[in-house]
Design an enzyme around this catalytic site. Structure first.
Site, PDB file in Angstrom:
ATOM      1  N   CYS A 138       0.851  -1.185   0.000  1.00  0.00           N
ATOM      2  CA  CYS A 138       0.000   0.000   0.000  1.00  0.00           C
ATOM      3  C   CYS A 138       0.891   1.240   0.000  1.00  0.00           C
ATOM      4  O   CYS A 138       1.673   1.441   0.936  1.00  0.00           O
ATOM      5  CB  CYS A 138      -0.919  -0.008   1.217  1.00  0.00           C
ATOM      6  SG  CYS A 138      -1.942   1.472   1.364  1.00  0.00           S
ATOM      7  N   CYS A 165     -16.107  -4.279 -14.046  1.00  0.00           N
ATOM      8  CA  CYS A 165     -16.210  -4.564 -15.475  1.00  0.00           C
ATOM      9  C   CYS A 165     -14.917  -4.162 -16.171  1.00  0.00           C
ATOM     10  O   CYS A 165     -14.400  -3.055 -15.965  1.00  0.00           O
ATOM     11  CB  CYS A 165     -17.394  -3.805 -16.063  1.00  0.00           C
ATOM     12  SG  CYS A 165     -17.547  -3.984 -17.863  1.00  0.00           S
ATOM     13  N   CYS A 174      18.296 -21.627  -7.790  1.00  0.00           N
ATOM     14  CA  CYS A 174      17.409 -22.525  -8.538  1.00  0.00           C
ATOM     15  C   CYS A 174      17.125 -21.972  -9.937  1.00  0.00           C
ATOM     16  O   CYS A 174      17.094 -20.755 -10.157  1.00  0.00           O
ATOM     17  CB  CYS A 174      16.088 -22.705  -7.790  1.00  0.00           C
ATOM     18  SG  CYS A 174      16.270 -23.374  -6.135  1.00  0.00           S
ATOM     19  N   CYS A 234     -11.780 -23.069  -6.364  1.00  0.00           N
ATOM     20  CA  CYS A 234     -11.687 -22.018  -5.364  1.00  0.00           C
ATOM     21  C   CYS A 234     -12.042 -22.574  -3.987  1.00  0.00           C
ATOM     22  O   CYS A 234     -12.285 -23.758  -3.808  1.00  0.00           O
ATOM     23  CB  CYS A 234     -12.613 -20.857  -5.727  1.00  0.00           C
ATOM     24  SG  CYS A 234     -14.364 -21.288  -5.652  1.00  0.00           S
TER      25      CYS A 234
END
Length: 488
Positions: A168, A183, A319, A455
């Protein structure tokens, strides 16, 4: 004669009035904005015990409509009349959307919605033609304690509860975040999703999940295809009041709640909040050690310019395929360190593209010049004129040889990792142990339920039950579950 008793009586009455006034001010009400799809915004005060039906009755007269004509939408779902305000995960100055009920156009209707606990491997939609790699941690791998066996269920379950994390800019720190949706075409929050997100790709990549937009003015459909609009997910900080629909925070997908109690790869301590590197083993670092790792590499200028991740680092264990691709994670550095990181990143970009840096102390301006040009002037900077070959003041003739500073080899790095620690600090190793317990009982009927993907929103399949519950909390599915750990 002075009336002492009258004076004391008036004084006590005044004090009681002051206390009574203060008591009225001490309220748990939420100041919420109600936004309509016609552009109007209403300010209302809601009490936690109120339900959505009460909100409709409060708002309807101000809109000239009947309560039954309204739909209230928040965080991608239409809220039912029986949902209480305390269950909605609303904060101060949150925005909810009120629209007039209307039939959904046939072109926007989707096939029968799969069960909320359907696996990720179900038949992909057109937007999912590329196979989705699920999150390295799925909630089926969690080892959340059962309340029946936990001596301190409320504190322990709260500690082990999974969260989303964000950086934040207002709080200037890592905070817990809330997942929101709007949307993707008109950015309206009056939007309901056709399915829940099940992985980070669903949230971070565009056009993976479609939905239904309630915007009257602009019919939201995909350009020429006529497909329904897609969802745009974003995150908000959960630790301060909402700043409106344009208030968002950068998601930190690699930072997780350490519900597996994996030790840090560097200090071996078990921290509550960790960073999991995107390598095959998922090596774990506490946030303090991650900052120290970044600072050490920054001072040694050992960050790497990566095609996908920009100026970044890989797992300290070396890695393969472990570079951090979201540079927002380096916001964990302090302000001075992050400014240095940005400056170094700019310099590396200039050098990678054939440019040079002004060698004048205190300048360092990046210059993109013709590769054949030897005489370079620091324009828009200090004005210093220097030789491209030796980086000294410009001269005629051959350059004098200057000693080059030695660079540390692989054995002299300031941040080394013990291979034994690396073998113990693996996120996915803890997964192999936790995955053995893949079933949990339905909180209502105790029917064993297996989750193999999808979910966290579970729906009991037992006939006559159909209870909707959260795989993480093992309680009824709430708005807080949706916002904090919808998919992981």
């Amino acid at each position: 004669m002075f009336d002492l008793f009258g004076f004391l009586r008036d004084l006590i009455s005044s004090m009681l009035a002051i206390f009574s006034f203060s008591k009225k001010k001490l309220s748990s009400s939420l100041s919420v904005y109600v936004k309509t799809n016609t552009g109007n915004t209403l300010a209302v005060d809601l009490e936690p015990h109120m339900d959505i039906k009460d909100v409709k009755q409060m708002v309807a007269p101000r809109l000239g409509l009947e309560p039954q004509e309204l739909k209230i939408i928040f965080a991608g779902r239409e809220l039912s009349d029986t949902t209480t305000i305390s269950e909605c995960d609303l904060g101060q100055q949150s925005i909810i959307h009120v629209v007039k009920s209307r039939p959904v156009p046939a072109s926007h209707k989707k096939p029968t919605k799969p069960a909320m606990n359907a696996p990720i491997s179900e038949e992909p939609s057109p937007a999912d033609e590329q196979p989705t790699k699920p999150l390295s941690e799925t909630m089926a791998e969690l080892t959340v304690l059962d309340e029946r066996n936990d001596p301190h269920p409320s504190t322990e379950l709260a500690r082990r509860k999974a969260h989303f994390f964000v950086y934040c800019s207002q709080c200037e720190k890592v905070c817990t975040g809330k997942l929101r949706v709007r949307c993707g075409i008109c950015a309206s929050g009056a939007f309901t999703v056709h399915r829940d997100p099940t992985c980070w790709d669903d949230v971070l990549k565009r056009k993976r999940i479609t939905g239904h937009c309630e915007n009257y003015d602009v019919p939201c459909v995909e350009n020429e295809t006529g497909e329904p609009p897609f969802s745009e997910f974003y995150f908000k900080c959960a630790e301060h009041s909402s700043g409106g629909e344009k208030d968002f925070a950068a998601p930190l997908s690699l930072i997780k709640t350490n519900h597996k109690n994996v030790p840090c790869i560097a200090c071996t301590d078990v921290s509550e909040t960790i960073l999991v590197f995107p390598c095959a083993d998922g090596h774990v670092s506490c946030l303090d050690c991650f900052r120290q790792y970044c600072v050490t590499r920054l001072l040694e200028r050992q960050f790497v310019e990566h095609p996908a991740g920009g100026y970044t680092l890989q797992c300290p264990a070396g890695c393969a395929d472990s570079f951090i691709e979201d540079v927002h994670h380096f916001k964990l550095l302090n302000r001075e360190q992050y400014e240095r990181y940005q400056r170094f990143a700019t310099e590396e970009f200039v050098l990678k593209n054939g440019g040079v840096l002004c060698p004048q102390p205190g300048c360092g301006m990046g210059l993109l010049v013709d590769p054949e040009c030897r005489r370079i002037q620091c324009q828009s900077g200090c004005g210093y004129v220097f030789c491209r070959s030796c980086l000294q003041g410009y001269h005629l003739g051959e350059c004098f040889e200057t000693p080059t500073p030695s660079t540390p080899n692989g054995n002299e790095q300031g941040y080394a990792i013990d291979p034994l620690r690396a073998s113990e600090a693996r996120w996915d190793e803890a997964t192999k142990i936790a995955i053995k317990v893949t079933t949990k009982p339905c909180p209502q009927c105790r029917t064993a339920t297996e989750r193999d993907g999808g979910c966290m929103h579970m729906v009991c399949t037992r006939s006559g039950c159909g209870f909707e519950w959260c795989w993480v909390c093992q309680t009824a599915w709430t708005r807080d579950c949706m916002a904090a750990h919808w998919f992981g």
